[in-house]
Design a protein around this motif. Structure first.
Motif, PDB file in Angstrom:
ATOM      1  N   ARG A   1       0.825  -1.211   0.000  1.00 54.26           N
ATOM      2  CA  ARG A   1       0.000   0.000   0.000  1.00 54.26           C
ATOM      3  C   ARG A   1       0.850   1.248   0.000  1.00 54.26           C
ATOM      4  NH1 ARG A   1      -5.323  -1.556   1.949  1.00 54.26           N
ATOM      5  NH2 ARG A   1      -5.164  -3.776   2.343  1.00 54.26           N
ATOM      6  N   LEU A   2       0.170   2.341  -0.324  1.00 53.66           N
ATOM      7  CA  LEU A   2       0.855   3.621  -0.253  1.00 53.66           C
ATOM      8  C   LEU A   2       1.140   3.932   1.210  1.00 53.66           C
ATOM      9  CD1 LEU A   2      -1.461   5.462  -2.780  1.00 53.66           C
ATOM     10  CD2 LEU A   2       0.923   4.859  -3.135  1.00 53.66           C
ATOM     11  N   PRO A   3       2.289   4.566   1.471  1.00 55.31           N
ATOM     12  CA  PRO A   3       2.578   4.919   2.857  1.00 55.31           C
ATOM     13  C   PRO A   3       1.503   5.859   3.417  1.00 55.31           C
ATOM     14  CG  PRO A   3       4.468   5.361   1.417  1.00 55.31           C
ATOM     15  CD  PRO A   3       3.320   4.991   0.534  1.00 55.31           C
ATOM     16  N   ILE A   4       1.342   5.830   4.726  1.00 56.82           N
ATOM     17  CA  ILE A   4       0.419   6.779   5.369  1.00 56.82           C
ATOM     18  C   ILE A   4       1.026   8.178   5.217  1.00 56.82           C
ATOM     19  CG2 ILE A   4      -0.610   7.498   7.571  1.00 56.82           C
ATOM     20  CD1 ILE A   4      -0.372   4.555   8.506  1.00 56.82           C
ATOM     21  N   LEU A   5       0.177   9.108   4.875  1.00 55.47           N
ATOM     22  CA  LEU A   5       0.638  10.494   4.761  1.00 55.47           C
ATOM     23  C   LEU A   5       0.471  11.150   6.135  1.00 55.47           C
ATOM     24  CD1 LEU A   5       1.506  12.180   2.304  1.00 55.47           C
ATOM     25  CD2 LEU A   5      -0.818  13.050   2.216  1.00 55.47           C
ATOM     26  N   VAL A   6       1.556  11.599   6.698  1.00 52.85           N
ATOM     27  CA  VAL A   6       1.467  12.250   8.008  1.00 52.85           C
ATOM     28  C   VAL A   6       1.566  13.756   7.785  1.00 52.85           C
ATOM     29  CG1 VAL A   6       2.582  12.538  10.246  1.00 52.85           C
ATOM     30  CG2 VAL A   6       2.415  10.272   9.213  1.00 52.85           C
TER      31      VAL A   6
ATOM     32  N   ASN B   1       7.914  23.783  16.094  1.00 56.13           N
ATOM     33  CA  ASN B   1       9.062  23.767  15.169  1.00 56.13           C
ATOM     34  C   ASN B   1      10.397  23.983  15.888  1.00 56.13           C
ATOM     35  OD1 ASN B   1       8.824  26.490  15.796  1.00 56.13           O
ATOM     36  ND2 ASN B   1       9.552  27.164  13.785  1.00 56.13           N
ATOM     37  N   ALA B   2      10.435  23.718  17.183  1.00 55.00           N
ATOM     38  CA  ALA B   2      11.697  23.917  17.906  1.00 55.00           C
ATOM     39  C   ALA B   2      12.727  22.887  17.451  1.00 55.00           C
ATOM     40  CB  ALA B   2      11.454  23.773  19.404  1.00 55.00           C
ATOM     41  N   PRO B   3      14.025  23.207  17.574  1.00 57.27           N
ATOM     42  CA  PRO B   3      15.033  22.186  17.267  1.00 57.27           C
ATOM     43  C   PRO B   3      14.766  20.933  18.108  1.00 57.27           C
ATOM     44  CG  PRO B   3      16.052  24.336  17.642  1.00 57.27           C
ATOM     45  CD  PRO B   3      14.596  24.483  18.001  1.00 57.27           C
ATOM     46  N   GLY B   4      14.828  19.798  17.488  1.00 56.71           N
ATOM     47  CA  GLY B   4      14.546  18.540  18.195  1.00 56.71           C
ATOM     48  C   GLY B   4      13.129  18.034  17.955  1.00 56.71           C
ATOM     49  N   HIS B   5      12.212  18.916  17.578  1.00 54.41           N
ATOM     50  CA  HIS B   5      10.829  18.463  17.353  1.00 54.41           C
ATOM     51  C   HIS B   5      10.726  17.489  16.177  1.00 54.41           C
ATOM     52  CE1 HIS B   5       8.458  21.818  19.706  1.00 54.41           C
ATOM     53  NE2 HIS B   5       9.073  20.946  20.492  1.00 54.41           N
ATOM     54  N   ALA B   6      11.415  17.811  15.084  1.00 49.61           N
ATOM     55  CA  ALA B   6      11.323  16.916  13.916  1.00 49.61           C
ATOM     56  C   ALA B   6      11.926  15.548  14.251  1.00 49.61           C
ATOM     57  CB  ALA B   6      12.038  17.544  12.720  1.00 49.61           C
ATOM     58  N   THR B   7      12.991  15.554  15.038  1.00 50.16           N
ATOM     59  CA  THR B   7      13.612  14.287  15.436  1.00 50.16           C
ATOM     60  C   THR B   7      12.645  13.478  16.306  1.00 50.16           C
ATOM     61  OG1 THR B   7      15.707  15.451  15.417  1.00 50.16           O
ATOM     62  CG2 THR B   7      15.695  13.301  16.494  1.00 50.16           C
ATOM     63  N   ALA B   8      11.932  14.179  17.193  1.00 49.49           N
ATOM     64  CA  ALA B   8      10.945  13.487  18.044  1.00 49.49           C
ATOM     65  C   ALA B   8       9.812  12.913  17.197  1.00 49.49           C
ATOM     66  CB  ALA B   8      10.398  14.458  19.092  1.00 49.49           C
ATOM     67  N   VAL B   9       9.422  13.635  16.159  1.00 40.95           N
ATOM     68  CA  VAL B   9       8.376  13.129  15.254  1.00 40.95           C
ATOM     69  C   VAL B   9       8.877  11.851  14.577  1.00 40.95           C
ATOM     70  CG1 VAL B   9       7.127  13.613  13.090  1.00 40.95           C
ATOM     71  CG2 VAL B   9       7.281  15.386  14.862  1.00 40.95           C
ATOM     72  N   ALA B  10      10.124  11.889  14.116  1.00 39.47           N
ATOM     73  CA  ALA B  10      10.695  10.706  13.443  1.00 39.47           C
ATOM     74  C   ALA B  10      10.715   9.507  14.395  1.00 39.47           C
ATOM     75  CB  ALA B  10      12.105  11.025  12.947  1.00 39.47           C
ATOM     76  N   LYS B  11      11.031   9.771  15.633  1.00 36.30           N
ATOM     77  CA  LYS B  11      11.078   8.679  16.620  1.00 36.30           C
ATOM     78  C   LYS B  11       9.682   8.091  16.831  1.00 36.30           C
ATOM     79  CE  LYS B  11      13.256   7.752  20.978  1.00 36.30           C
ATOM     80  NZ  LYS B  11      13.336   8.293  22.304  1.00 36.30           N
ATOM     81  N   PHE B  12       8.699   8.993  16.935  1.00 34.35           N
ATOM     82  CA  PHE B  12       7.322   8.544  17.127  1.00 34.35           C
ATOM     83  C   PHE B  12       6.866   7.674  15.944  1.00 34.35           C
ATOM     84  CE2 PHE B  12       2.807   9.384  16.097  1.00 34.35           C
ATOM     85  CZ  PHE B  12       2.211   8.769  17.192  1.00 34.35           C
ATOM     86  N   LEU B  13       7.318   8.033  14.746  1.00 39.32           N
ATOM     87  CA  LEU B  13       6.838   7.339  13.540  1.00 39.32           C
ATOM     88  C   LEU B  13       7.694   6.131  13.156  1.00 39.32           C
ATOM     89  CD1 LEU B  13       5.981  10.508  11.407  1.00 39.32           C
ATOM     90  CD2 LEU B  13       4.346   8.955  12.512  1.00 39.32           C
ATOM     91  N   GLN B  14       8.737   5.889  13.942  1.00 34.47           N
ATOM     92  CA  GLN B  14       9.653   4.788  13.626  1.00 34.47           C
ATOM     93  C   GLN B  14       8.887   3.472  13.460  1.00 34.47           C
ATOM     94  OE1 GLN B  14      12.665   4.431  16.612  1.00 34.47           O
ATOM     95  NE2 GLN B  14      14.241   4.664  15.057  1.00 34.47           N
ATOM     96  N   GLY B  15       9.223   2.731  12.427  1.00 36.75           N
ATOM     97  CA  GLY B  15       8.589   1.423  12.230  1.00 36.75           C
ATOM     98  C   GLY B  15       7.314   1.495  11.410  1.00 36.75           C
ATOM     99  N   LEU B  16       6.790   2.688  11.164  1.00 38.38           N
ATOM    100  CA  LEU B  16       5.581   2.825  10.348  1.00 38.38           C
ATOM    101  C   LEU B  16       5.973   3.228   8.931  1.00 38.38           C
ATOM    102  CD1 LEU B  16       3.376   4.943  12.819  1.00 38.38           C
ATOM    103  CD2 LEU B  16       3.185   2.488  12.363  1.00 38.38           C
ATOM    104  N   SER B  17       5.172   2.805   7.960  1.00 37.14           N
ATOM    105  CA  SER B  17       5.432   3.233   6.579  1.00 37.14           C
ATOM    106  C   SER B  17       4.712   4.568   6.356  1.00 37.14           C
ATOM    107  CB  SER B  17       4.911   2.155   5.619  1.00 37.14           C
ATOM    108  OG  SER B  17       4.979   2.647   4.309  1.00 37.14           O
TER     109      SER B  17
END
Ligand code: SF4
Length: 346
Positions: A246-251, A261-277
């Motif tokens: 399937r197409l990946p989920i669009l987040v 948008n603070a520094p570190g927020h995008a990294t935290a988002v990536a961590k939360f989404l780890q393992g998901l397509s």
């Protein structure tokens, strides 16, 4: 009794042929003529019902067109036609449809939220938006996104039936892979969508989830839904989304300066989404009326996207379109309607 033809698949309409005193062959012909040409022969006009949804406002902004249609009770629904050039140079034309008038979800960055939920749209009123784009505006619609007014999972059965009609080969013929349903991410809604996406013909239906935050603390300041269903529940629901080819989920991530948008927020988002397509879609915030926040600067958007990519997320930014006409993401909501209702305190 007349039949709401825009809310029925061809097969469902054929099942009504007897009641309408016509042969199944004639019923099929009329159904296809209506969807393809926008017309019906006079002899059946009294027998079927097409919702009265005249276009009452058109607000073009460059290539983007926002239009409002008046519903029978007097409220208006809003839709946006967004042409975009794809990577191959071909023009894709998306239609952003509403599933409700207003919305009960109260997302703080969203104009529609200030209306509250005013009306559920029926299937034929949802398909009626495509019908107007195709046959009143003469636009060839290639993609449908349920990202207009309303939370689609709050009106889920009408939305799913609309998808059945929109994908019909003899009708709008929009492949399920080109239909995205965007949700605030309530687990039950995602589960129902997943069940639907397991039906033959809908396996490529695209799920879009409005995340907008690196953690619960930030998310619940932006999205009241997060209090009832924190991000761990959302993660579980996304994990259960059928995988395979399937197409990946669009987040979706509405980027609001000074909030998420603070520094570190995008990294935290990536961590939360780890393992998901997933693919991350960064949407620069479009200020709503009386907004407490500004739009992010170009360098803020670039910095957030760079950190997200660095953290391993496939990341795209959404081009801002239609901001002048209040037709951009999160900006739908008729100002006249809004004036009738006090704005929620921020
Ligand atoms: S972002 Fe979507 S779910 Fe949230 S209030 Fe706006 S329309 Fe409703």
């Amino acid at each position: 009794m007349s039949v709401g033809i825009l809310g029925l698949t061809e097969k469902q309409f054929l099942a009504e042929a007897d009641n309408l005193s016509m042969t199944p062959a004639a019923a099929g012909r009329h159904w296809r003529q209506l969807f393809r040409q926008g017309t019906l022969p006079p002899e059946i006009q009294g027998k079927v019902k097409i919702p009265s949804m005249p276009i009452v406002r058109r607000e073009p902004d460059g290539d983007t067109l926002k239009f409002a249609q008046q519903l029978e009770g007097g409220l208006e629904t809003e839709s946006v036609i967004l042409p975009q050039r794809g990577r191959t140079g071909r023009i894709r034309t998306s239609l952003c449809v509403s599933s409700q008038v207003g919305c009960a979800m109260g997302c703080r960055f969203c104009e529609t939220a200030t209306l509250g939920r005013r009306q559920q749209l029926t299937t034929d009123e949802i398909v009626g938006q495509w019908f107007a784009a195709r046959h009143s505006e003469g636009r060839s619609i290639t993609n449908i996104v349920f990202m207009g007014m309303g939370e689609p999972t709050d009106n889920i059965e009408s939305v799913l039936q609309a998808i059945r009609v929109l994908t019909e080969h003899g009708g709008p013929a929009i492949p399920a892979s080109r239909i995205s349903v965007s949700t605030v991410g309530r687990s039950q809604g995602i589960e129902r969508l997943a069940e639907f996406a397991n039906e033959p013909g809908f396996r490529q239906l695209r799920l879009a989830v409005s995340l907008n935050a690196p953690d619960d603390a930030v998310r619940q300041t932006l999205m009241p839904v997060n209090r009832a269903e924190p991000m761990a529940d959302l993660h579980a629901a996304m994990s259960a989304w059928p995988a395979g080819n399937r197409l990946p989920i669009l987040v979706e991530y509405v980027l609001i300066p000074g909030v998420n948008n603070a520094p570190g927020h995008a990294t935290a988002v990536a961590k939360f989404l780890q393992g998901l397509s997933v693919n991350l879609n960064v949407i620069p915030y479009n200020p709503i009326r009386d907004s407490p926040w500004l739009a992010p600067t170009e360098s803020e958007v670039v910095a957030f996207c760079a950190e997200a990519r660095e953290a391993g997320l496939r990341t795209k930014r959404r081009r801002t379109m239609g901001r002048d006409a209040m037709a951009a993401c999160g900006q739908l909501g008729n100002p006249a309607l809004k004036r009738e209702r006090p704005t929620r305190s921020k």
